[in-house]
Design a protein around this motif. Structure first.
Motif, PDB file in Angstrom:
ATOM      1  N   UNK A  54      -6.368  -0.313   3.041  1.00 51.48           N
ATOM      2  CA  UNK A  54      -5.562  -1.527   3.591  1.00 51.48           C
ATOM      3  C   UNK A  54      -6.646  -1.883   5.165  1.00 51.48           C
ATOM      4  N   UNK A  55      -7.753  -0.947   5.631  1.00 52.96           N
ATOM      5  CA  UNK A  55      -8.475  -1.677   6.127  1.00 52.96           C
ATOM      6  C   UNK A  55      -7.204  -1.289   8.088  1.00 52.96           C
ATOM      7  N   UNK A  56      -6.263  -0.676   7.833  1.00 54.73           N
ATOM      8  CA  UNK A  56      -5.680  -0.907   9.584  1.00 54.73           C
ATOM      9  C   UNK A  56      -5.820   0.179  10.082  1.00 54.73           C
ATOM     10  N   UNK A  57      -6.222   0.098  11.373  1.00 54.51           N
ATOM     11  CA  UNK A  57      -7.002   1.575  11.818  1.00 54.51           C
ATOM     12  C   UNK A  57      -5.529   1.704  12.594  1.00 54.51           C
ATOM     13  N   UNK A  58      -5.647   3.017  11.833  1.00 58.82           N
ATOM     14  CA  UNK A  58      -4.615   3.615  12.727  1.00 58.82           C
ATOM     15  C   UNK A  58      -4.663   5.377  13.264  1.00 58.82           C
ATOM     16  N   UNK A  59      -4.232   6.051  14.320  1.00 62.98           N
ATOM     17  CA  UNK A  59      -4.166   7.414  14.592  1.00 62.98           C
ATOM     18  C   UNK A  59      -3.189   7.929  14.195  1.00 62.98           C
ATOM     19  N   UNK A 119       2.102  -1.008  11.949  1.00 67.23           N
ATOM     20  CA  UNK A 119       0.816  -2.130  12.368  1.00 67.23           C
ATOM     21  C   UNK A 119       0.253  -2.301  11.110  1.00 67.23           C
ATOM     22  N   UNK A 120       1.183  -1.327  10.408  1.00 56.13           N
ATOM     23  CA  UNK A 120       0.808  -1.770   8.300  1.00 56.13           C
ATOM     24  C   UNK A 120       1.772  -2.959   8.015  1.00 56.13           C
ATOM     25  N   UNK A 121       3.012  -2.797   8.359  1.00 55.28           N
ATOM     26  CA  UNK A 121       3.355  -4.208   8.499  1.00 55.28           C
ATOM     27  C   UNK A 121       2.750  -5.730   9.165  1.00 55.28           C
ATOM     28  N   UNK A 122       3.041  -5.015  10.413  1.00 55.64           N
ATOM     29  CA  UNK A 122       2.098  -6.292  10.786  1.00 55.64           C
ATOM     30  C   UNK A 122       0.913  -6.746  10.638  1.00 55.64           C
ATOM     31  N   UNK A 123      -0.237  -6.181   9.621  1.00 56.37           N
ATOM     32  CA  UNK A 123      -1.515  -6.152   9.011  1.00 56.37           C
ATOM     33  C   UNK A 123      -1.359  -6.943   8.099  1.00 56.37           C
ATOM     34  N   UNK A 124       0.112  -7.116   7.500  1.00 61.46           N
ATOM     35  CA  UNK A 124       0.280  -7.667   5.854  1.00 61.46           C
ATOM     36  C   UNK A 124       0.343  -7.090   5.191  1.00 61.46           C
ATOM     37  N   UNK A 125       0.187  -5.619   5.104  1.00 54.20           N
ATOM     38  CA  UNK A 125       0.470  -4.926   3.588  1.00 54.20           C
ATOM     39  C   UNK A 125       1.474  -4.546   3.330  1.00 54.20           C
ATOM     40  N   UNK A 126       3.066  -4.692   4.253  1.00 55.04           N
ATOM     41  CA  UNK A 126       4.049  -4.151   4.340  1.00 55.04           C
ATOM     42  C   UNK A 126       4.858  -4.566   4.694  1.00 55.04           C
ATOM     43  N   UNK A 127       6.421  -4.620   3.652  1.00 51.32           N
ATOM     44  CA  UNK A 127       7.462  -5.637   4.904  1.00 51.32           C
ATOM     45  C   UNK A 127       8.018  -4.707   5.688  1.00 51.32           C
ATOM     46  N   UNK A 128       8.784  -5.295   6.596  1.00 50.18           N
ATOM     47  CA  UNK A 128       9.592  -4.797   6.954  1.00 50.18           C
ATOM     48  C   UNK A 128      10.699  -4.152   7.511  1.00 50.18           C
ATOM     49  N   UNK A 168       5.332  -4.380  -2.962  1.00 48.01           N
ATOM     50  CA  UNK A 168       6.603  -3.914  -3.948  1.00 48.01           C
ATOM     51  C   UNK A 168       6.038  -2.514  -4.383  1.00 48.01           C
ATOM     52  N   UNK A 169       5.040  -3.329  -5.301  1.00 41.36           N
ATOM     53  CA  UNK A 169       3.958  -1.458  -5.675  1.00 41.36           C
ATOM     54  C   UNK A 169       4.017  -0.630  -5.311  1.00 41.36           C
ATOM     55  N   UNK A 170       2.480  -0.488  -4.471  1.00 40.90           N
ATOM     56  CA  UNK A 170       1.882   0.267  -4.168  1.00 40.90           C
ATOM     57  C   UNK A 170       2.200   0.446  -2.759  1.00 40.90           C
ATOM     58  N   UNK A 171       2.950  -0.420  -1.060  1.00 41.28           N
ATOM     59  CA  UNK A 171       3.497   0.174  -0.428  1.00 41.28           C
ATOM     60  C   UNK A 171       4.032   1.507  -0.626  1.00 41.28           C
TER      61      UNK A 171
END
Length: 203
Positions: free
Chosen positions: A178-183, A194-203, A158-161
């Protein structure tokens, strides 16, 4: 009379109560019949000049011991501030830093990693690790002391995403941190997914 004989060869000194004919006969011995000088007993009289030398009381260059100038050592007396002024400046600096952090948060920016930022636990890290992470000054999550891991992770997201409408660059930077590989060429929506799927953000 107490003559004193001094050897001209090695400096040896012999003091006698009476003259010695054997020493008088030798050229290498020099005889002195002057009365001996006695050293004064007791402590020496105090002087006005310190043993270490004159006191430097100049407020800008003072510092030679012993220090007697109340302002000795200060580089410039004009720069000395009161404790109230020092506290006011510290409070103002803290307020400015808090305002800058709040402005960055409202714009959806993630804080830059700093040398004193603690290592972030993995999503499946222990509750204790996440609780310690949340209390670090650079993180400062607003969670209860008995909050569980899921609640702490949610508060962190909530604070950082970034906000959902944040730029592709911000989402790409957050993903990389956060270690999520993207382009970046994938666009914001794919990166966010991809970040949401990795768990570091909310949909």
């Amino acid at each position: 009379m107490s003559p004193k004989y001094t050897s001209l060869e090695d400096g040896q000194v012999i003091e006698t109560d009476e003259p010695r004919a054997d020493l008088d006969a030798l050229a290498r011995w020099e005889r002195d019949d002057s009365p001996p000088t006695t050293a004064p007993n007791g402590p020496a009289a105090p002087g006005t000049t310190p043993v270490a030398g004159p006191v430097n009381t100049n407020p800008e260059t003072g510092g030679n011991p012993p220090l007697k100038s109340t302002s000795a050592g200060f580089s410039n007396p004009a720069e000395i501030i009161s404790s109230e002024e020092a506290q006011r400046r510290a409070e103002q600096a803290a307020a400015d830093a808090a305002a800058a952090a709040e402005a960055a948060r409202e714009e959806g920016e993630t804080p830059d990693a700093s040398d004193d930022e603690p290592e972030r636990p993995a999503l499946n890290g222990t509750t204790e690790d996440w609780a310690a992470f949340a209390k670090h000054p650079s993180i400062a999550l607003d969670v209860a002391d008995d909050a569980g891991r899921d609640a702490i992770v949610a508060a962190y997201i909530e604070k950082f995403a970034p906000a959902g409408s944040a730029s592709t660059e911000k989402w790409a930077a957050y993903a990389e941190k956060h270690g999520v590989t993207v382009d970046e060429k994938d666009g914001r929506d794919k990166i966010r997914a991809a970040v949401v799927e990795a768990g570091w953000a909310k949909a």
